[in-house]
Write a protein that holds these residues in place. Structure first.
Motif, mmCIF file in Angstrom:
data_model
loop_
_atom_site.group_PDB
_atom_site.id
_atom_site.type_symbol
_atom_site.label_atom_id
_atom_site.label_comp_id
_atom_site.label_asym_id
_atom_site.label_seq_id
_atom_site.Cartn_x
_atom_site.Cartn_y
_atom_site.Cartn_z
ATOM 1 N N ASN A 107 -1.350 -6.335 -2.497
ATOM 2 C CA ASN A 107 -0.654 -6.250 -1.220
ATOM 3 C C ASN A 107 -0.763 -4.820 -0.695
ATOM 4 O OD1 ASN A 107 1.937 -5.515 0.380
ATOM 5 N ND2 ASN A 107 1.918 -7.748 0.453
ATOM 6 N N HIS A 108 -1.295 -4.685 0.510
ATOM 7 C CA HIS A 108 -1.543 -3.369 1.102
ATOM 8 C C HIS A 108 -0.276 -2.512 1.161
ATOM 9 C CE1 HIS A 108 -3.434 -0.562 4.028
ATOM 10 N NE2 HIS A 108 -2.241 -0.549 4.605
ATOM 11 N N CYS A 109 0.835 -3.118 1.562
ATOM 12 C CA CYS A 109 2.096 -2.386 1.702
ATOM 13 C C CYS A 109 2.575 -1.860 0.352
ATOM 14 C CB CYS A 109 3.161 -3.287 2.319
ATOM 15 S SG CYS A 109 2.611 -4.162 3.796
ATOM 16 N N ILE A 110 2.468 -2.692 -0.679
ATOM 17 C CA ILE A 110 2.899 -2.270 -2.011
ATOM 18 C C ILE A 110 1.966 -1.199 -2.560
ATOM 19 C CG2 ILE A 110 3.106 -3.087 -4.412
ATOM 20 C CD1 ILE A 110 4.511 -5.542 -3.320
ATOM 21 N N GLY A 111 0.703 -1.242 -2.158
ATOM 22 C CA GLY A 111 -0.210 -0.151 -2.517
ATOM 23 C C GLY A 111 0.302 1.189 -2.013
ATOM 24 N N HIS A 112 0.763 1.215 -0.764
ATOM 25 C CA HIS A 112 1.334 2.447 -0.203
ATOM 26 C C HIS A 112 2.552 2.900 -1.009
ATOM 27 C CE1 HIS A 112 -0.871 3.465 3.422
ATOM 28 N NE2 HIS A 112 -0.869 2.209 3.816
ATOM 29 N N ILE A 113 3.429 1.960 -1.335
ATOM 30 C CA ILE A 113 4.668 2.313 -2.042
ATOM 31 C C ILE A 113 4.367 2.884 -3.424
ATOM 32 C CG2 ILE A 113 6.799 1.396 -3.049
ATOM 33 C CD1 ILE A 113 6.782 -0.705 -0.771
ATOM 34 N N GLU A 114 3.542 2.187 -4.198
ATOM 35 C CA GLU A 114 3.264 2.639 -5.567
ATOM 36 C C GLU A 114 2.481 3.943 -5.578
ATOM 37 O OE1 GLU A 114 4.856 1.616 -7.893
ATOM 38 O OE2 GLU A 114 5.532 -0.362 -7.255
ATOM 39 N N MET A 115 1.621 4.136 -4.597
ATOM 40 C CA MET A 115 0.910 5.412 -4.476
ATOM 41 C C MET A 115 1.907 6.539 -4.201
ATOM 42 S SD MET A 115 -2.185 6.636 -4.469
ATOM 43 C CE MET A 115 -2.795 8.283 -4.244
ATOM 44 N N GLY A 116 2.831 6.284 -3.277
ATOM 45 C CA GLY A 116 3.838 7.291 -2.953
ATOM 46 C C GLY A 116 4.717 7.625 -4.134
ATOM 47 N N ARG A 117 5.128 6.612 -4.892
ATOM 48 C CA ARG A 117 5.963 6.845 -6.076
ATOM 49 C C ARG A 117 5.212 7.667 -7.124
ATOM 50 N NH1 ARG A 117 7.251 2.385 -9.028
ATOM 51 N NH2 ARG A 117 9.022 3.465 -9.949
ATOM 52 N N ILE A 119 2.584 9.816 -6.626
ATOM 53 C CA ILE A 119 2.282 11.175 -6.176
ATOM 54 C C ILE A 119 3.525 12.049 -6.119
ATOM 55 C CG2 ILE A 119 1.424 12.557 -4.236
ATOM 56 C CD1 ILE A 119 -0.761 11.116 -5.823
ATOM 57 N N THR A 120 4.644 11.490 -5.653
ATOM 58 C CA THR A 120 5.856 12.294 -5.457
ATOM 59 C C THR A 120 6.769 12.302 -6.672
ATOM 60 O OG1 THR A 120 7.130 10.440 -4.537
ATOM 61 C CG2 THR A 120 5.803 11.754 -3.001
ATOM 62 N N GLY A 121 6.587 11.348 -7.580
ATOM 63 C CA GLY A 121 7.470 11.254 -8.737
ATOM 64 C C GLY A 121 8.829 10.673 -8.403
ATOM 65 N N SER A 122 8.950 10.010 -7.247
ATOM 66 C CA SER A 122 10.236 9.418 -6.874
ATOM 67 C C SER A 122 10.532 8.209 -7.751
ATOM 68 C CB SER A 122 10.229 9.017 -5.396
ATOM 69 O OG SER A 122 9.146 8.154 -5.113
ATOM 70 N N GLY A 252 23.810 3.278 -1.255
ATOM 71 C CA GLY A 252 24.220 4.484 -1.968
ATOM 72 C C GLY A 252 23.051 5.264 -2.525
ATOM 73 N N SER A 253 21.910 5.194 -1.859
ATOM 74 C CA SER A 253 20.687 5.844 -2.344
ATOM 75 C C SER A 253 20.681 7.329 -2.005
ATOM 76 C CB SER A 253 19.458 5.172 -1.736
ATOM 77 O OG SER A 253 18.276 5.841 -2.109
ATOM 78 N N LYS A 254 20.050 8.113 -2.867
ATOM 79 C CA LYS A 254 19.918 9.556 -2.658
ATOM 80 C C LYS A 254 18.453 9.986 -2.566
ATOM 81 C CE LYS A 254 24.285 10.691 -2.646
ATOM 82 N NZ LYS A 254 24.911 11.275 -1.429
ATOM 83 N N GLU A 255 17.561 9.020 -2.328
ATOM 84 C CA GLU A 255 16.135 9.321 -2.217
ATOM 85 C C GLU A 255 15.527 8.552 -1.051
ATOM 86 O OE1 GLU A 255 13.637 9.908 -6.135
ATOM 87 O OE2 GLU A 255 14.921 8.139 -6.338
ATOM 88 N N VAL A 256 14.617 9.209 -0.336
ATOM 89 C CA VAL A 256 13.826 8.538 0.696
ATOM 90 C C VAL A 256 12.358 8.855 0.444
ATOM 91 C CG1 VAL A 256 13.250 8.385 3.158
ATOM 92 C CG2 VAL A 256 15.631 8.593 2.452
ATOM 93 N N LEU A 257 11.526 7.829 0.540
ATOM 94 C CA LEU A 257 10.077 8.000 0.421
ATOM 95 C C LEU A 257 9.436 7.494 1.702
ATOM 96 C CD1 LEU A 257 7.406 8.486 -1.158
ATOM 97 C CD2 LEU A 257 7.660 6.144 -2.050
ATOM 98 N N ILE A 258 8.644 8.353 2.365
ATOM 99 C CA ILE A 258 7.911 7.941 3.566
ATOM 100 C C ILE A 258 6.467 7.665 3.172
ATOM 101 C CG2 ILE A 258 7.205 8.543 5.903
ATOM 102 C CD1 ILE A 258 9.453 10.531 6.062
ATOM 103 N N VAL A 259 5.975 6.472 3.534
ATOM 104 C CA VAL A 259 4.586 6.113 3.255
ATOM 105 C C VAL A 259 3.961 5.497 4.503
ATOM 106 C CG1 VAL A 259 5.024 5.744 0.792
ATOM 107 C CG2 VAL A 259 5.194 3.804 2.371
ATOM 108 N N GLY A 260 2.640 5.372 4.473
ATOM 109 C CA GLY A 260 1.913 4.826 5.613
ATOM 110 C C GLY A 260 1.321 5.933 6.467
ATOM 111 N N GLY A 261 0.352 5.566 7.303
ATOM 112 C CA GLY A 261 -0.393 6.562 8.081
ATOM 113 C C GLY A 261 0.464 7.450 8.959
#
Length: 334
Positions: A107-117, A119-122, A252-261
């Motif tokens: 899934n393209h969207c999940i590819g973005h998410i897992e890549m972001g996690r 690279i950033t260590g989130s 109650g989250s304390k993290e934000v990850l931005i992904v996508g072009g």
């Protein structure tokens, strides 16, 4: 394990290779159209056909590997444009057969998410996914990436692209990048519609509003091109930050990850960072190497999926243009 990822869901053709969590290569070729024009499925698919073998060779050369060394073939199953998707999937399927390798549809969207996690260590962030074809606020829950809010019409990247076409801005390197640079010189704010509906957003009406008034604004000199780029960015990004903050408050989250072009836009990152600081939260973001569609993200997500669930059955290796983020069972996370 070594995985190769093939991405071609829109106008970016990307092939990347990883060894577990180590990136060995990340090669990309972008289909760029003349100013004022978008990219159509047939022409985009032709671009991918023309360049896929040279991009593949470049990825293998950078990684100092051959296809015999690869353990698993990963490709974008969807979502995306039908003709480009199937063009690249055909190459991945052919290689899998030729070299007798397992294949994984991603899934393209999940590819973005897992890549972001990666690279950033989130760890477990609220994800803002913003691209040409998708706009979603996502959070992980019970083995699904659940969509808390999304666009109800066009994606933010599509809105920016169409705005750039109205202004006849160059598509090189991308319409969104050129809008971002012009916006830095904008001084006067044009009040535009602000359309947030609960946790969802709408962009098409804003675009129509601008299109109807653009000739008069420019002719009268009331607003410059730079002013309009600035105003559009500020309005659209504020909408995205509002729904992201609402999701953070709810969970109650304390993290934000931005992904996508669109996620590599520095102004969007700055605005999100301000919001996160006010909530004692942390922003995770990456640059254009990993935000913009690429093959590495498909390899990363595909390898995670393969290690737990194995290969995709051959009869299921077709493409799905409307492959929802929350359709995927996320077996690799606790």
């Amino acid at each position: 394990m070594i995985a190769i990822g093939f991405e071609g869901s829109a106008n970016k053709l990307g092939i990347g290779i990883i060894r577990d969590n180590e990136i060995l290569s990340n090669v990309r070729h972008t289909y760029i159209t003349p100013p004022g024009e978008g990219f159509l499925p047939r022409e985009t698919a032709k671009h991918h056909r023309d360049h896929v073998l040279s991009v593949l060779q470049g990825a293998l050369t950078d990684a100092k590997l051959t296809l015999k060394d690869v353990d698993v073939i990963c490709y974008t199953k969807g979502p995306g444009m039908g003709a480009p998707l199937t063009t690249v999937a055909l190459v991945a399927r052919t290689i899998a057969k030729m070299y007798d390798k397992p294949i994984v549809g991603v899934n393209h969207c999940i590819g973005h998410i897992e890549m972001g996690r990666l690279i950033t260590g989130s760890d477990n962030p609220i994800v803002l996914y913003v691209s040409g074809g998708n706009t979603q606020v996502i959070a992980y829950s019970e083995r699904r990436y659940c969509i808390f809010g999304e666009t109800i019409d066009i994606a933010i990247g599509n809105c920016l692209d169409r705005f750039a076409r109205l202004l006849k801005l160059s598509n090189d390197p991308s319409p969104g990048y050129n809008i971002e640079q012009l916006a830095k010189r904008g001084k006067k704010f044009a009040k535009l519609p602000y359309v947030v509906k609960g946790m969802d957003v709408s962009f098409s009406g804003i675009l129509t509003y601008v299109q109807e008034r653009l000739p008069n604004w420019l002719k009268s000199g009331e607003f410059s091109v730079e002013d309009l780029c600035f105003s559009l960015q500020e309005t659209l990004f504020a909408m995205l930050i509002e729904i992201t903050e609402r999701a953070m408050a709810y969970l109650g989250s304390k993290e934000v990850l931005i992904v996508g072009g669109v996620g590599c836009n520095e102004r969007l990152q700055d605005m999100m960072r301000i919001m996160c600081e006010e909530r004692n939260a942390v922003l995770h973001a990456t640059d254009e190497r990993f935000c913009i569609d690429n093959g590495v993200m498909i390899a990363v997500a595909g390898l995670l999926q393969y290690k737990i669930s194995g290969a995709t059955p051959w009869e299921d290796t077709a493409c799905e243009q409307r492959f929802r983020t929350d359709d995927v069972l996320v077996t690799w996370r606790e």
